[in-house]
Design a protein around this motif. Structure first.
Motif, short mmCIF file in Angstrom:
data_model
loop_
_atom_site.label_atom_id
_atom_site.label_comp_id
_atom_site.label_asym_id
_atom_site.label_seq_id
_atom_site.Cartn_x
_atom_site.Cartn_y
_atom_site.Cartn_z
N ILE A 238 -3.79 -13.09 -5.40
CA ILE A 238 -5.25 -13.21 -5.48
C ILE A 238 -5.61 -14.66 -5.79
O ILE A 238 -5.07 -15.25 -6.73
CB ILE A 238 -5.83 -12.28 -6.56
CG1 ILE A 238 -5.55 -10.82 -6.22
CG2 ILE A 238 -7.33 -12.50 -6.71
CD1 ILE A 238 -5.88 -9.86 -7.35
N CYS A 239 -6.51 -15.22 -5.00
CA CYS A 239 -6.96 -16.59 -5.23
C CYS A 239 -8.38 -16.56 -5.79
O CYS A 239 -9.29 -16.01 -5.16
CB CYS A 239 -6.93 -17.39 -3.93
SG CYS A 239 -7.50 -19.09 -4.13
N LEU A 240 -8.56 -17.09 -6.98
CA LEU A 240 -9.90 -17.20 -7.57
C LEU A 240 -10.54 -18.47 -7.02
O LEU A 240 -10.31 -19.57 -7.50
CB LEU A 240 -9.80 -17.25 -9.09
CG LEU A 240 -11.13 -17.32 -9.85
CD1 LEU A 240 -12.06 -16.20 -9.44
CD2 LEU A 240 -10.89 -17.30 -11.36
N ALA A 241 -11.34 -18.29 -5.97
CA ALA A 241 -11.89 -19.42 -5.23
C ALA A 241 -13.11 -20.04 -5.90
O ALA A 241 -13.46 -21.19 -5.62
CB ALA A 241 -12.25 -18.98 -3.81
N SER B 42 -29.56 -19.04 -7.46
CA SER B 42 -29.58 -19.20 -6.01
C SER B 42 -28.55 -20.22 -5.55
O SER B 42 -27.83 -20.00 -4.57
CB SER B 42 -30.98 -19.63 -5.55
OG SER B 42 -31.92 -18.62 -5.82
N LEU B 43 -28.47 -21.35 -6.27
CA LEU B 43 -27.51 -22.39 -5.91
C LEU B 43 -26.08 -21.86 -6.02
O LEU B 43 -25.23 -22.12 -5.16
CB LEU B 43 -27.70 -23.60 -6.83
CG LEU B 43 -26.74 -24.78 -6.59
CD1 LEU B 43 -26.92 -25.33 -5.18
CD2 LEU B 43 -26.99 -25.87 -7.64
N THR B 44 -25.80 -21.11 -7.08
CA THR B 44 -24.46 -20.53 -7.27
C THR B 44 -24.08 -19.64 -6.09
O THR B 44 -22.97 -19.73 -5.55
CB THR B 44 -24.41 -19.73 -8.58
OG1 THR B 44 -24.58 -20.62 -9.68
CG2 THR B 44 -23.09 -18.99 -8.73
N LEU B 45 -24.99 -18.77 -5.69
CA LEU B 45 -24.68 -17.83 -4.60
C LEU B 45 -24.54 -18.56 -3.26
O LEU B 45 -23.74 -18.15 -2.41
CB LEU B 45 -25.77 -16.76 -4.51
CG LEU B 45 -25.78 -15.79 -5.70
CD1 LEU B 45 -26.99 -14.86 -5.63
CD2 LEU B 45 -24.51 -14.97 -5.74
N LYS B 46 -25.30 -19.62 -3.08
CA LYS B 46 -25.16 -20.41 -1.83
C LYS B 46 -23.80 -21.09 -1.78
O LYS B 46 -23.18 -21.19 -0.71
CB LYS B 46 -26.28 -21.45 -1.74
CG LYS B 46 -27.64 -20.84 -1.40
CD LYS B 46 -28.76 -21.87 -1.47
CE LYS B 46 -30.12 -21.22 -1.20
NZ LYS B 46 -31.23 -22.19 -1.36
N ASP C 249 -21.34 -18.40 -0.81
CA ASP C 249 -21.48 -18.06 0.61
C ASP C 249 -20.87 -19.14 1.50
O ASP C 249 -20.22 -18.85 2.51
CB ASP C 249 -22.96 -17.87 0.93
CG ASP C 249 -23.20 -16.90 2.07
OD1 ASP C 249 -22.41 -15.93 2.19
OD2 ASP C 249 -24.16 -17.09 2.83
N LYS C 250 -21.05 -20.40 1.11
CA LYS C 250 -20.51 -21.51 1.90
C LYS C 250 -18.98 -21.49 1.90
O LYS C 250 -18.34 -21.93 2.86
CB LYS C 250 -21.02 -22.83 1.32
CG LYS C 250 -20.78 -24.03 2.22
CD LYS C 250 -21.49 -25.27 1.68
CE LYS C 250 -21.30 -26.45 2.61
NZ LYS C 250 -21.98 -27.67 2.10
#
Length: 575
Positions: A227-230, A242-246, A249-250
């Motif tokens: 498992i890689c904690l990305a 919002s910034l965290t989720l973007k 997603d990126k």
């Protein structure tokens, strides 16, 4: 002394009104303490203040009141039993505990004797107000007050604090919990991730003991799992969600572990809806896995699949009837209760609840049941330990024995009894056996539903299973496609990284007159300089007057002749 005076003062000032007929107190041969969050503080200040937080001034928490009622129900059930404590009655004193750091008055009351506390009292002479207590909800609140309670071996049988630090018996010798620790919860999350072959994940938490402990354990236990904690982040309530989720997603991360308290999880889910984040798998930690408000957020059905981990949901036979009966009684005396509450605000510290008497029986019964069995088991644990200490048989308990808190602690470790189809027993850290459920959120239904799709148990043996046929992507081409970072690719990268690290450890090469090499911890050789500031020059200069090096051997030297007090009698003596 001043400590005794302080407690006596708080007793006189804050606890003048007796609520013997209310939800908060009941007389009995042995008193239990209860701490429940009937209110929540949305933005708690960390500034030190000697003032106790008045919880009724903050946001109401219906789930906290439901938890309080579970304790009352358990006590009534035990008192009605003719075999557990046949000629002994349990009473209780309960307080609203909403602050991480400013609700000490109730704790001081619990551990006091006749309004005072005598530090270092011998255990066999120590008889505090309560024989044991349960609560509070939350790791931060518990870690704050636990030292006061456990220093005198009063059993703190907790239903809602999961921090693994509390398993340390050197620091918290009388802490017992009826809910699995973060270690167990993290292992369960990893089981789920590996079951589905996911390995490119994000971990979002809040800035508190619960989340930071969970993240530390997650990083520890994913070693050698593929498992890689990305991505990982601890969020404050004012963070840019919002910034965290973007960012997530990126990075093409499609599996997001949200290991946070409900108020943070709510902000994360709302941000996902607002930013049109879709087709993710959200793994909800126990703190919000059965939350009753978040599933109703408009648009939540578009963000993907939400899987929660919770205690195996067990109904409490008789609890609904207990609540209906209590509501009828409350409705009959509603005006008296409301008037007493209003009058009590100035005299009673955190035994006031304006909204509680207004709740319907259905509202209480339908609240989040996550901690119901844990509270129920906590009260029964104390009762069974008291049964042993008092040498009870089926007809009576010994009146010649005066139970003291530390006596219960020794019996708790030996307990092993059935309770509503579950076995209650504890390991050497006073942690319980585990019985988890994996629940799938059906947010496209009205009202939203929770369906059990998997289980994890450690008694009588370790078992873990998930029914794949119940998952939304099973035989569903229009369902969620989970792109994962391919296992072979991850394993290949990990093998490459390990090989590279092995080579780095062997390095030993010169670079600009320095030798570069590393020890077993990958720390480099040391080459320090001691510099003297020459501020009398323009521009100021820095002269090297000494060195410290560890290669090729340990050396340290200073050239005293270069120091300003050398041969200068006018310089002050350096002591």
């Amino acid at each position: 002394n001043i400590y005794t005076l302080l407690v006596g003062f708080t007793n006189g000032l804050f606890f003048r009104v007796s609520l013997s007929t209310s939800d908060f107190s009941l007389e009995g041969d042995y008193l239990l303490g209860g701490l429940f969050a009937l209110h929540e503080i949305e933005h708690e200040t960390t500034l030190f203040s000697a003032e106790t937080t008045e919880c009724f001034r903050h946001l109401s928490s219906k789930s906290g009141y439901q938890m309080l009622q579970v304790m009352r129900f358990a006590v009534e059930e035990i008192n009605n039993s003719t075999t557990l404590l046949p000629n002994v009655s349990l009473g209780y004193e309960i307080f609203d505990h909403c602050s991480n750091t400013k609700n000490f008055n109730s704790v001081l009351r619990f551990i006091s004797k006749n309004g005072s506390i005598k530090p270092k009292e011998k255990l066999n002479n120590y008889q505090p107000k309560v024989i044991a207590l349960t609560g509070p909800y939350g790791s931060s609140k518990t870690i704050t007050i636990a030292p006061l309670i456990t220093m005198d071996l009063i059993p703190l049988v907790n239903y809602g604090a999961t921090s693994y630090a509390l398993s340390n018996k050197l620091h918290y010798p009388s802490f017992v919990r009826t809910i699995p620790s973060n270690k167990d919860l993290v292992e369960m999350i990893i089981h789920i991730i590996r079951w589905f072959g996911w390995n490119w994940v994000a971990f979002l938490g809040s800035q508190d003991d619960y989340s930071s402990d969970g993240l530390k354990l997650f990083n520890k236990y994913i070693n050698n799992t593929g498992i890689c904690l990305a991505y990982q982040e601890g969020l404050s309530l004012n963070a840019n969600y919002s910034l965290t989720l973007k960012k997530i997603d990126k990075l093409n991360i499609n599996v997001i572990v949200v290991y946070a308290l409900p108020q943070y999880a709510s902000k994360i889910i709302k941000a996902a809806i607002a930013n049109n984040i879709q087709d993710k798998v959200w793994i909800a930690s126990q703190a919000w896995a059965m939350n009753q408000q978040i599933p109703g957020e408009p648009g939540i059905e578009n963000i993907g699949t939400i899987i929660g981990i919770t205690e195996r949901l067990l109904s409490l036979p008789g609890f609904n009837e207990f609540i209906y009966k209590a509501r009828v009684t409350n409705d009959a005396g509603h005006n008296d209760i409301a008037e007493r509450d209003i009058q009590g605000k100035s005299t009673t510290c955190n035994q006031v609840c304006d909204y509680c008497s207004l709740l319907t029986a259905e509202e209480i019964i339908n609240e989040n049941p996550t901690f119901s069995f844990a509270i129920y088991a906590a009260i029964y644990t104390i009762a069974h330990a008291l049964h042993k200490v008092l040498q009870c048989d089926m007809n009576e308990c010994s009146k010649n024995t005066m139970a003291q808190p530390y006596m219960l602690l020794g019996e708790i470790k030996k307990l092993n009894f059935p309770l509503n189809g579950r076995q209650v027993k504890y390991n050497y850290n006073y942690d319980p056996t585990i019985s988890y459920a994996v629940v799938l959120w059906h947010t496209n239904m009205n009202p939203p539903q929770f369906e059990m799709v998997g289980t994890y148990d450690t008694h009588p043996e370790i078992t873990f299973t998930i029914d794949n046929s119940l998952m939304p992507w099973h035989n569903n081409s229009s369902g969620i496609l989970i792109p994962v970072f391919h296992v072979q690719k991850v394993n290949g990268l990990m093998r490459g990284a390990r090989h590279l690290l092995g080579e780095i450890k062997k390095l030993d090469f010169p670079l600009n007159g320095r030798q570069v090499k590393y020890d077993d911890n990958y720390d480099t050789t040391i080459s320090y300089a001691v510099v003297l500031w020459r501020t009398d020059m323009n521009p100021p200069q820095f002269d090297i007057v000494g060195t410290y090096a560890t290669h090729p051997e340990l050396t340290f030297a200073i050239d005293s002749s270069l120091l300003p007090w050398h041969n200068n009698g006018s310089v002050s003596l350096i002591c």
